[in-house]
Scaffold this active site. Sequence first.
Site, PDB file in Angstrom:
ATOM      1  N   SER A 163       0.828  -1.198   0.000  1.00 47.83           N
ATOM      2  CA  SER A 163       0.000   0.000   0.000  1.00 47.83           C
ATOM      3  C   SER A 163       0.871   1.260   0.000  1.00 47.83           C
ATOM      4  O   SER A 163       1.655   1.472  -0.921  1.00 47.83           O
ATOM      5  CB  SER A 163      -0.954  -0.034   1.200  1.00 47.83           C
ATOM      6  N   ASP A 222      -9.858  -4.744  -4.512  1.00 43.93           N
ATOM      7  CA  ASP A 222      -9.299  -3.783  -3.552  1.00 43.93           C
ATOM      8  C   ASP A 222     -10.237  -2.588  -3.418  1.00 43.93           C
ATOM      9  O   ASP A 222     -10.478  -1.860  -4.385  1.00 43.93           O
ATOM     10  CB  ASP A 222      -7.914  -3.321  -4.028  1.00 43.93           C
ATOM     11  N   HIS A 262      -8.040  -5.284  -0.019  1.00 39.41           N
ATOM     12  CA  HIS A 262      -6.799  -4.579   0.302  1.00 39.41           C
ATOM     13  C   HIS A 262      -6.011  -5.392   1.324  1.00 39.41           C
ATOM     14  O   HIS A 262      -5.975  -5.088   2.516  1.00 39.41           O
ATOM     15  CB  HIS A 262      -7.105  -3.184   0.843  1.00 39.41           C
TER      16      HIS A 262
END
Length: 335
Positions: A163, A222, A262
């Site tokens: 991320s 995601d 995610h």
Amino acid sequence: MRPSLFFTTSLSLSSRVRGLSSSTALNAISRSNDSTVIISPQDEAQHSATVILCHGLGDTANGWVEPTQYLANQLPHVKWILPTAPTQPVTLNGGMPMPSWYDIVGLDSRSSEFCDGLDESMERILSLVENEVSGDDSSSNATATACVNHPLDYSRIILAGFSQGGALALYTGMTQLRKQSTTGLGLGGITVMSGYLPRSKAFAIAAGSENTPILHCHGEQDSVVPVQAAALSKERVSSLLKEINGGNDNSYEVKTYVGLDHSVAIDELNDVAAFLKRVIPPITSDNAQGDDEVDPAKMSVRQLRAEIEKRGLKEEARGMLEKTELVNVLLKNQK
């Protein structure tokens, strides 16, 4: 969608890895005073590459220990450095303080151009890279015995991250220069997991980093950093590579995962391991001695000395302390 719910969670990453069960810890773990975690090879003599892996927003290095152990078990020659971001207010989360590599104003492409604090975080990552190149681990302040540092070539170092940490790894690895040099880092590779390219408009590839292999892994579902970010990041990087003479616009590989939000999945970690095995394969004294085509610049100091002794060049290298001197001895006497 309420992405702030993810950013404020304290859930460790290992509990979010789809398909990952607790693995036996085979590698020594040490922690420094700045919360950096170092996972060392069981056999220090095998250390010939290093991965610097940066966590995501709101997480810490501890959240990546178990996934990293899983990778380390497949890559016994690699040392892993997991830094922890400083705790600072994040605009996206209403100014709530949390571990963050830089401030995030929003999740749209315009907001990603700001990234206050990115430069400072890049400096910190660069210092870790340069410590691996010089073999200097004096700045780690480890509270437990860490791997004895062997000087490494830049091509034996990987930047990776999840991320926001992946964004930091990508930007740093492709734009920054070697210490006191006008040459780009020229790393062994970059791994981005569920990340994106920050400061896309200002992004410029440093000369010498054109052929850096990049693996970008992303969940197709995601809900925080949409999977389209992977394609957009690749498009921006590849477009610049096409403009650079000698640049390889095919060096940016994207892999996506069905049903993955995610987070990270076990098949993704396996893809990362396969990528690392390809770009930073183990280099041992044995195969260095039996293969004249191994690049001396990619050997550790210990491997260089073993090869020098094997070739009967010990006297010529007597008194030499710098890695560059040892490399030059082998290059000058190549068969």
